[in-house]
Design a protein around this motif. Structure first.
Motif, short mmCIF file in Angstrom:
data_model
loop_
_atom_site.label_atom_id
_atom_site.label_comp_id
_atom_site.label_asym_id
_atom_site.label_seq_id
_atom_site.Cartn_x
_atom_site.Cartn_y
_atom_site.Cartn_z
N ASN A 67 0.79 -1.22 0.00
CA ASN A 67 0.00 0.00 0.00
C ASN A 67 0.83 1.29 0.00
O ASN A 67 0.29 2.39 0.11
N ALA A 68 2.16 1.17 -0.11
CA ALA A 68 3.01 2.37 -0.09
C ALA A 68 2.82 3.23 -1.34
O ALA A 68 3.12 4.42 -1.34
N GLY A 69 2.33 2.59 -2.42
CA GLY A 69 2.11 3.35 -3.65
C GLY A 69 3.07 3.00 -4.78
O GLY A 69 3.30 3.82 -5.67
N LYS A 70 3.63 1.79 -4.75
CA LYS A 70 4.59 1.36 -5.77
C LYS A 70 3.96 1.32 -7.16
O LYS A 70 4.49 1.89 -8.12
N SER A 71 2.82 0.61 -7.26
CA SER A 71 2.18 0.46 -8.57
C SER A 71 1.69 1.80 -9.08
O SER A 71 1.84 2.12 -10.28
N SER A 72 1.15 2.62 -8.20
CA SER A 72 0.69 3.97 -8.59
C SER A 72 1.86 4.81 -9.10
O SER A 72 1.71 5.56 -10.08
N ASP B 168 0.84 14.49 -1.27
CA ASP B 168 -0.34 15.36 -1.33
C ASP B 168 -1.19 15.27 -0.07
O ASP B 168 -2.05 16.11 0.18
N GLY C 244 -1.59 -5.45 -0.30
CA GLY C 244 -1.22 -6.80 -0.69
C GLY C 244 -1.71 -7.15 -2.07
O GLY C 244 -1.72 -8.31 -2.47
N ARG C 245 -2.11 -6.15 -2.84
CA ARG C 245 -2.64 -6.37 -4.19
C ARG C 245 -1.61 -7.05 -5.11
O ARG C 245 -1.89 -8.04 -5.75
N THR C 246 -0.41 -6.48 -5.15
CA THR C 246 0.61 -7.03 -6.04
C THR C 246 1.30 -8.19 -5.34
O THR C 246 2.10 -7.99 -4.43
N SER D 250 1.90 10.54 -6.73
CA SER D 250 1.41 10.00 -8.00
C SER D 250 0.19 10.79 -8.45
O SER D 250 -0.04 11.00 -9.64
N LEU D 251 -0.57 11.23 -7.45
CA LEU D 251 -1.81 11.95 -7.72
C LEU D 251 -1.53 13.30 -8.38
O LEU D 251 -2.15 13.67 -9.38
N THR E 135 -3.24 -1.19 -9.34
CA THR E 135 -3.23 -0.56 -8.02
C THR E 135 -4.49 -0.98 -7.27
O THR E 135 -5.44 -1.47 -7.88
N SER E 136 -4.49 -0.79 -5.97
CA SER E 136 -5.65 -1.19 -5.20
C SER E 136 -5.69 -0.53 -3.84
O SER E 136 -4.66 -0.19 -3.27
N LYS F 118 2.60 9.79 -1.59
CA LYS F 118 1.34 10.39 -1.15
C LYS F 118 1.59 11.74 -0.47
O LYS F 118 0.94 12.09 0.52
P1 GTP Z 1 0.76 -3.37 -2.98
O1 GTP Z 1 0.74 -3.80 -4.41
O2 GTP Z 1 -0.36 -3.88 -2.17
O3 GTP Z 1 2.06 -3.63 -2.32
O4 GTP Z 1 0.52 -1.77 -2.94
P2 GTP Z 1 1.28 -0.64 -3.76
O5 GTP Z 1 2.48 -0.19 -3.03
O6 GTP Z 1 1.47 -1.03 -5.18
O7 GTP Z 1 0.22 0.57 -3.66
P3 GTP Z 1 -0.80 1.12 -4.77
O8 GTP Z 1 -0.05 1.84 -5.84
O9 GTP Z 1 -1.73 0.05 -5.18
O10 GTP Z 1 -1.57 2.24 -3.92
C1 GTP Z 1 -2.22 1.95 -2.71
C2 GTP Z 1 -3.28 2.99 -2.42
O11 GTP Z 1 -2.68 4.27 -2.21
C3 GTP Z 1 -4.29 3.17 -3.54
O12 GTP Z 1 -5.57 3.40 -2.98
C4 GTP Z 1 -3.80 4.42 -4.26
O13 GTP Z 1 -4.81 5.13 -4.92
C5 GTP Z 1 -3.24 5.24 -3.10
N1 GTP Z 1 -2.16 6.14 -3.57
C6 GTP Z 1 -1.04 5.79 -4.24
N2 GTP Z 1 -0.28 6.86 -4.53
C7 GTP Z 1 -0.94 7.94 -4.05
C8 GTP Z 1 -0.66 9.36 -4.05
O14 GTP Z 1 0.34 9.87 -4.55
N3 GTP Z 1 -1.59 10.16 -3.42
C9 GTP Z 1 -2.70 9.65 -2.83
N4 GTP Z 1 -3.53 10.51 -2.22
N5 GTP Z 1 -3.00 8.34 -2.83
C10 GTP Z 1 -2.14 7.48 -3.43
#
Ligand code: GTP
Ligand code: MG
Length: 200
Positions: free
Chosen positions: A37-42, A149, A61-63, A181-182, A56-57, A147
């Motif tokens: 959930n740190a925002g890797k995929s985003s 923002d 634990g999505r990925t 990412s946003l 993304t999710s 994140k």
């Molecule tokens: P896993 O695959 O589970 O390890 O997660 P991940 O690290 O790939 O995170 P992912 O990119 O799926 O983002 C997780 C959540 O954070 C989602 O609900 C995104 O929309 C949110 N998110 C990611 N980047 C940002 C950002 O820059 N700003 C905001 N406000 N939300 C973000």
């Protein structure tokens, strides 16, 4: 290097499958690591200007697969499964941490590691472990405080500074930047560092 040309190459359930399908003595890899959930995929989607390159999710634990993307011939970005997800059984967490360590320590083509941390919860034990392993393996690290923002400008600057101080003992090997990412915050900086790693 045009990051918008990035495309999916392969998914692997673990490091052994990755090594079998994409031998590590070929090409250049940059890994994206971080807690669930740190925002890797985003971040990967934002950097490549593609909405659905990496899934993304909202559910951590999505990925769960190692997803490999190619930006230019032989230049790969790797979306690693997140660590530290509470709902995963301890034995599986341990196994994945060990696999991550092996990947960071032994993957020959690895040229740099992006460690992503939610700017509101940076520097957890496992994050420090990732940075430590990377530095020990002589790999440059880019810590992205994601994140951004979610914080006010002043809180954001304070956190970036605090994290820089906390990692100062690693010297130039570890860089720290705020990222969203946003909003696209930090994108040009990140793209220039990734380009530097790809082109040596
Ligand atoms: P896993 O695959 O589970 O390890 O997660 P991940 O690290 O790939 O995170 P992912 O990119 O799926 O983002 C997780 C959540 O954070 C989602 O609900 C995104 O929309 C949110 N998110 C990611 N980047 C940002 C950002 O820059 N700003 C905001 N406000 N939300 C973000
Ligand atoms: Mg993901």
């Amino acid at each position: 290097i045009d990051f918008r040309k990035t495309h999916f190459v392969i998914s692997a359930p673990d490091i052994e499958h990755l090594e079998q399908n994409l031998p590590g003595n070929d090409g250049i890899e940059i890994a994206f690591a971080g807690r669930s959930n740190a925002g890797k995929s985003s971040a990967l989607n934002a950097l490549t200007e593609q909405k659905n390159l990496a899934r993304t999710s909202k559910t951590p634990g999505r990925t769960q697969l190692i997803n490999v993307f190619e930006t230019a011939a032989g230049c790969r970005l790797v979306d690693l499964p997140g660590y530290g997800f509470a709902q995963v059984p301890l034995a599986m967490k341990k196994k994945w941490q060990q696999a991550l360590g092996e990947y960071l320590q032994h993957r020959e083509c690895l040229q740099g590691v992006v460690v992503l941390m939610d700017i509101r919860h940076p520097l957890k034990d496992l994050d420090m472990q990732m940075v430590q392993w990377s530095v020990e393996s002589q790999l440059p690290v880019l810590v992205l405080l994601t994140k951004s923002d979610k914080l006010t400008q002043s809180a954001r600057m304070k956190t970036v500074n605090d994290v820089r101080k906390a990692l100062a003992n690693f010297g130039d090997a570890v860089r720290v930047e705020g990222f969203s990412s946003l909003k696209g915050t930090g994108k040009p900086k990140v793209l220039s560092i990734l380009t530097e790693w790809f082109t040596g």
